[in-house]
Scaffold this motif. Sequence first.
Motif, PDB file in Angstrom:
ATOM      1  N   LYS A  25      12.945  32.469  23.574  1.00 20.00           N
ATOM      2  CA  LYS A  25      13.898  32.683  22.481  1.00 20.00           C
ATOM      3  C   LYS A  25      15.111  33.491  22.904  1.00 20.00           C
ATOM      4  CE  LYS A  25      10.703  32.837  18.611  1.00 20.00           C
ATOM      5  NZ  LYS A  25       9.941  33.867  17.933  1.00 20.00           N
ATOM      6  N   LEU A  26      14.909  34.441  23.805  1.00 16.21           N
ATOM      7  CA  LEU A  26      15.950  35.455  23.979  1.00 16.21           C
ATOM      8  C   LEU A  26      16.567  35.512  25.362  1.00 16.21           C
ATOM      9  CD1 LEU A  26      14.094  38.236  22.053  1.00 16.21           C
ATOM     10  CD2 LEU A  26      16.287  37.302  21.425  1.00 16.21           C
ATOM     11  N   THR A  27      16.330  34.523  26.171  1.00 19.32           N
ATOM     12  CA  THR A  27      16.709  34.663  27.567  1.00 19.32           C
ATOM     13  C   THR A  27      18.210  34.880  27.782  1.00 19.32           C
ATOM     14  OG1 THR A  27      14.813  33.481  28.258  1.00 19.32           O
ATOM     15  CG2 THR A  27      16.580  33.596  29.830  1.00 19.32           C
ATOM     16  N   ASP A  28      19.062  34.141  27.052  1.00 18.13           N
ATOM     17  CA  ASP A  28      20.496  34.274  27.321  1.00 18.13           C
ATOM     18  C   ASP A  28      21.006  35.676  27.010  1.00 18.13           C
ATOM     19  OD1 ASP A  28      20.762  31.842  28.340  1.00 18.13           O
ATOM     20  OD2 ASP A  28      21.462  30.872  26.487  1.00 18.13           O
ATOM     21  N   GLU A  29      20.633  36.152  25.829  1.00 17.08           N
ATOM     22  CA  GLU A  29      21.075  37.512  25.497  1.00 17.08           C
ATOM     23  C   GLU A  29      20.444  38.511  26.463  1.00 17.08           C
ATOM     24  OE1 GLU A  29      20.255  39.080  21.579  1.00 17.08           O
ATOM     25  OE2 GLU A  29      21.519  40.825  21.978  1.00 17.08           O
ATOM     26  N   PHE A  30      19.157  38.302  26.733  1.00 17.46           N
ATOM     27  CA  PHE A  30      18.479  39.224  27.641  1.00 17.46           C
ATOM     28  C   PHE A  30      19.181  39.267  28.999  1.00 17.46           C
ATOM     29  CE2 PHE A  30      15.609  40.000  31.133  1.00 17.46           C
ATOM     30  CZ  PHE A  30      15.092  41.235  30.773  1.00 17.46           C
ATOM     31  N   ARG A  31      19.595  38.082  29.488  1.00 14.24           N
ATOM     32  CA  ARG A  31      20.224  38.023  30.816  1.00 14.24           C
ATOM     33  C   ARG A  31      21.505  38.872  30.845  1.00 14.24           C
ATOM     34  NH1 ARG A  31      20.887  32.424  31.937  1.00 14.24           N
ATOM     35  NH2 ARG A  31      18.699  32.280  32.451  1.00 14.24           N
ATOM     36  N   GLU A  32      22.288  38.760  29.771  1.00 13.41           N
ATOM     37  CA  GLU A  32      23.527  39.556  29.725  1.00 13.41           C
ATOM     38  C   GLU A  32      23.239  41.059  29.713  1.00 13.41           C
ATOM     39  OE1 GLU A  32      26.134  38.349  26.522  1.00 13.41           O
ATOM     40  OE2 GLU A  32      25.920  36.278  27.221  1.00 13.41           O
ATOM     41  N   LEU A  33      22.255  41.433  28.916  1.00 10.12           N
ATOM     42  CA  LEU A  33      21.910  42.860  28.835  1.00 10.12           C
ATOM     43  C   LEU A  33      21.404  43.359  30.189  1.00 10.12           C
ATOM     44  CD1 LEU A  33      19.994  42.824  25.425  1.00 10.12           C
ATOM     45  CD2 LEU A  33      22.326  43.597  25.834  1.00 10.12           C
ATOM     46  N   TYR A  34      20.588  42.540  30.792  1.00  5.67           N
ATOM     47  CA  TYR A  34      20.010  42.908  32.082  1.00  5.67           C
ATOM     48  C   TYR A  34      21.120  43.087  33.134  1.00  5.67           C
ATOM     49  CZ  TYR A  34      17.361  42.435  36.422  1.00  5.67           C
ATOM     50  OH  TYR A  34      16.862  42.641  37.674  1.00  5.67           O
ATOM     51  N   GLN A  47      33.025  55.778  32.541  1.00  2.97           N
ATOM     52  CA  GLN A  47      33.297  54.526  33.255  1.00  2.97           C
ATOM     53  C   GLN A  47      32.914  53.383  32.330  1.00  2.97           C
ATOM     54  OE1 GLN A  47      33.991  53.475  36.476  1.00  2.97           O
ATOM     55  NE2 GLN A  47      34.443  55.484  37.316  1.00  2.97           N
ATOM     56  N   PRO A  48      33.744  52.327  32.238  1.00  2.00           N
ATOM     57  CA  PRO A  48      33.351  51.201  31.378  1.00  2.00           C
ATOM     58  C   PRO A  48      31.964  50.638  31.728  1.00  2.00           C
ATOM     59  CG  PRO A  48      35.590  50.923  32.193  1.00  2.00           C
ATOM     60  CD  PRO A  48      35.059  52.143  32.853  1.00  2.00           C
ATOM     61  N   ILE A  49      31.628  50.587  33.031  1.00  3.27           N
ATOM     62  CA  ILE A  49      30.308  50.003  33.375  1.00  3.27           C
ATOM     63  C   ILE A  49      29.167  50.859  32.824  1.00  3.27           C
ATOM     64  CG2 ILE A  49      30.793  48.566  35.415  1.00  3.27           C
ATOM     65  CD1 ILE A  49      29.816  50.989  37.123  1.00  3.27           C
ATOM     66  N   PHE A  50      29.409  52.162  32.731  1.00  3.49           N
ATOM     67  CA  PHE A  50      28.332  53.023  32.217  1.00  3.49           C
ATOM     68  C   PHE A  50      28.232  52.927  30.696  1.00  3.49           C
ATOM     69  CE2 PHE A  50      28.771  55.867  36.225  1.00  3.49           C
ATOM     70  CZ  PHE A  50      28.028  54.942  36.943  1.00  3.49           C
ATOM     71  N   GLU A  51      29.402  52.731  30.035  1.00  2.00           N
ATOM     72  CA  GLU A  51      29.348  52.529  28.572  1.00  2.00           C
ATOM     73  C   GLU A  51      28.591  51.241  28.264  1.00  2.00           C
ATOM     74  OE1 GLU A  51      33.237  52.641  26.693  1.00  2.00           O
ATOM     75  OE2 GLU A  51      33.613  54.493  27.813  1.00  2.00           O
ATOM     76  N   ALA A  52      28.929  50.188  29.028  1.00  4.06           N
ATOM     77  CA  ALA A  52      28.245  48.894  28.816  1.00  4.06           C
ATOM     78  C   ALA A  52      26.745  49.050  29.089  1.00  4.06           C
ATOM     79  CB  ALA A  52      28.848  47.835  29.734  1.00  4.06           C
ATOM     80  N   ARG A  53      26.414  49.816  30.135  1.00  3.48           N
ATOM     81  CA  ARG A  53      25.001  50.055  30.461  1.00  3.48           C
ATOM     82  C   ARG A  53      24.272  50.688  29.274  1.00  3.48           C
ATOM     83  NH1 ARG A  53      24.725  55.175  34.030  1.00  3.48           N
ATOM     84  NH2 ARG A  53      25.298  56.024  31.998  1.00  3.48           N
ATOM     85  N   ASP A  54      24.909  51.720  28.666  1.00  5.05           N
ATOM     86  CA  ASP A  54      24.233  52.441  27.584  1.00  5.05           C
ATOM     87  C   ASP A  54      24.056  51.563  26.351  1.00  5.05           C
ATOM     88  OD1 ASP A  54      24.184  54.503  29.346  1.00  5.05           O
ATOM     89  OD2 ASP A  54      25.861  55.603  28.465  1.00  5.05           O
ATOM     90  N   LYS A  55      25.075  50.738  26.071  1.00  6.06           N
ATOM     91  CA  LYS A  55      24.957  49.817  24.914  1.00  6.06           C
ATOM     92  C   LYS A  55      23.831  48.805  25.166  1.00  6.06           C
ATOM     93  CE  LYS A  55      29.471  49.724  22.765  1.00  6.06           C
ATOM     94  NZ  LYS A  55      30.776  49.396  23.323  1.00  6.06           N
ATOM     95  N   ALA A  56      23.792  48.298  26.406  1.00  6.06           N
ATOM     96  CA  ALA A  56      22.769  47.297  26.737  1.00  6.06           C
ATOM     97  C   ALA A  56      21.368  47.910  26.615  1.00  6.06           C
ATOM     98  CB  ALA A  56      22.991  46.774  28.163  1.00  6.06           C
ATOM     99  N   GLU A  84      20.446  50.299  24.676  1.00  5.91           N
ATOM    100  CA  GLU A  84      20.152  50.471  23.245  1.00  5.91           C
ATOM    101  C   GLU A  84      19.703  49.148  22.613  1.00  5.91           C
ATOM    102  OE1 GLU A  84      23.211  52.003  20.287  1.00  5.91           O
ATOM    103  OE2 GLU A  84      23.195  53.509  21.869  1.00  5.91           O
ATOM    104  N   ARG A  85      20.480  48.093  22.911  1.00  8.82           N
ATOM    105  CA  ARG A  85      20.192  46.780  22.320  1.00  8.82           C
ATOM    106  C   ARG A  85      18.841  46.243  22.810  1.00  8.82           C
ATOM    107  NH1 ARG A  85      19.600  43.299  18.539  1.00  8.82           N
ATOM    108  NH2 ARG A  85      19.932  41.135  19.115  1.00  8.82           N
ATOM    109  N   LEU A  86      18.575  46.470  24.086  1.00  6.47           N
ATOM    110  CA  LEU A  86      17.309  45.991  24.628  1.00  6.47           C
ATOM    111  C   LEU A  86      16.136  46.665  23.928  1.00  6.47           C
ATOM    112  CD1 LEU A  86      16.551  43.972  26.734  1.00  6.47           C
ATOM    113  CD2 LEU A  86      16.404  45.793  28.404  1.00  6.47           C
ATOM    114  N   GLN A  87      16.319  47.928  23.634  1.00  5.80           N
ATOM    115  CA  GLN A  87      15.236  48.631  22.932  1.00  5.80           C
ATOM    116  C   GLN A  87      15.041  48.068  21.517  1.00  5.80           C
ATOM    117  OE1 GLN A  87      14.878  52.798  23.621  1.00  5.80           O
ATOM    118  NE2 GLN A  87      13.945  53.145  21.620  1.00  5.80           N
ATOM    119  N   GLU A  88      16.163  47.655  20.879  1.00  3.68           N
ATOM    120  CA  GLU A  88      16.017  47.024  19.554  1.00  3.68           C
ATOM    121  C   GLU A  88      15.192  45.749  19.671  1.00  3.68           C
ATOM    122  OE1 GLU A  88      20.416  48.196  17.946  1.00  3.68           O
ATOM    123  OE2 GLU A  88      19.852  46.073  17.839  1.00  3.68           O
TER     124      GLU A  88
END
Length: 448
Positions: A168-177, A196-205, A207-211
Amino acid sequence: MSDAATTAQKSPPKVSGEKPDVGHMEEFGANFARFLMRCNAECGELAEFNMGGQQTVLMSGPAAQEAFLKTLDQKLSRAAAYQATVPVFGKGVIFDAPPDKMKIQLKIQVDALRFQKMKNYSAIISREVEDWVAGWGDEGELDFLEEFLHLTLHTATHCLLGTDFRYKLTDEFRELYHALEKGLQAIAFVDPYMQQPIFEARDKARERLQELIGAIIAERRANTDVQYEDALETFMAGTYADGSFLTDNEITGLVIATIFAGHHTSSGTATWTLTELARQKKYSSAVLQELQVLFGDGAPITFESLREIPRLEHFIEEVLRLHPPLILLMRRVIEDIDYNGTLIEAGKTVAISTYGSHRNTDYFPDPECFDPHRSSPDTLFAYIPFGGGPHKCAGNAFAMMQLKAIFAALLPRYEFELVDPDDSYQDDFSAIVLKPNGPCRLRYKRRK
Ligand code: HEM
């Protein structure tokens, strides 16, 4: 290694070529595997170099490597050396957990990768491999570096998080990963919290993965009669000494840590194995014969049939000798250490190099030559692709089973040849995990 006596002791010899401010960073960055071999050739068993201010002692040879691998976390800490992983795995997870909790989290992670679990995982992996080759047709050309990265991410999510999540979730998961992966670039080892933008993106990812993972956990807690037999089930069942379960944050962290430990290591090894099978015809025909006897008539690839495939196993072991995915293992010295009369002071980093160890001519004569028939060294600590001691790779059995499942399915069906000149397939030293430099193109053709 013993505690350092208070009497004066000699320091480890220093590696030449240190530059002001940067130390040996530039030479290290250009090709760290070769740099580490130079350190050993110049200074011997202990060699101290400077990584932009961080004094680092390379320990070489089976005795020093054994001392490194067997010394407990209280003295040689992985947590202090791997702080860059904290925002990726999560606060309070593994290297950020208090020592007693970290020990239990690691034990739960090991439980999820135990030999008994391999039966179910091998069925999942075989299905993934079948789905992958189903669209290949009779012949074609692929970049197997990319292909194995996809395949092993699919097998990892499937074995860890279950069938529903995988499909169900592979595409979104791949982006987060990928956002989490980018958060572990070299700069994160300097300061993983800088703006750093990469670290902001890391933190958002993160969070979302935990959801996403939290939602599956909640669903499973409401359906306690279903058995999933994946790693998430083991993580959810694990408890601390007081009987409390892991939090959603900790479970998510274990999932991420396990995928990170297994993904690039497995995909890089699979790519190198296929490349060497195509390149080392002298040995690969014997591997093919073995696999044809076992699986040539379409016999199913199962946990039982994968258990003993000696020629393929020796071939993969030789691949791991020449191309060990984790070249450099590191620890931070917490208390002064006396190594055979040499003082290694607290605050320094100590390191061992699997790549260098596997090219030690005392144990591996003519080391650059690919030879799956070479005899095993008489010490456990010369051949160390999976590390050793208390933190030896928890995924060793999983990794070997997965590699065998892949090649048991591929080789009897297809023949492979390199597309580019032989010597253009080389190790890529630019990333933390060793892999072939891409693209890694091979042509395949269905066997008659
Ligand atoms: C060819 C594939 C692999 C290689 C060469 C490899 C190598 C290693 C090495 C050298 C270590 C020790 C690191 C250290 O001492 O600092 C390690 C640790 C670990 N590996 Fe692997 N690994 C592989 C695949 C996997 C897979 C597939 C998984 C999981 C599914 C995995 C999970 C782990 C875990 C959890 C640890 C940490 C163990 C602990 O801290 O106690 N590995 N691996």
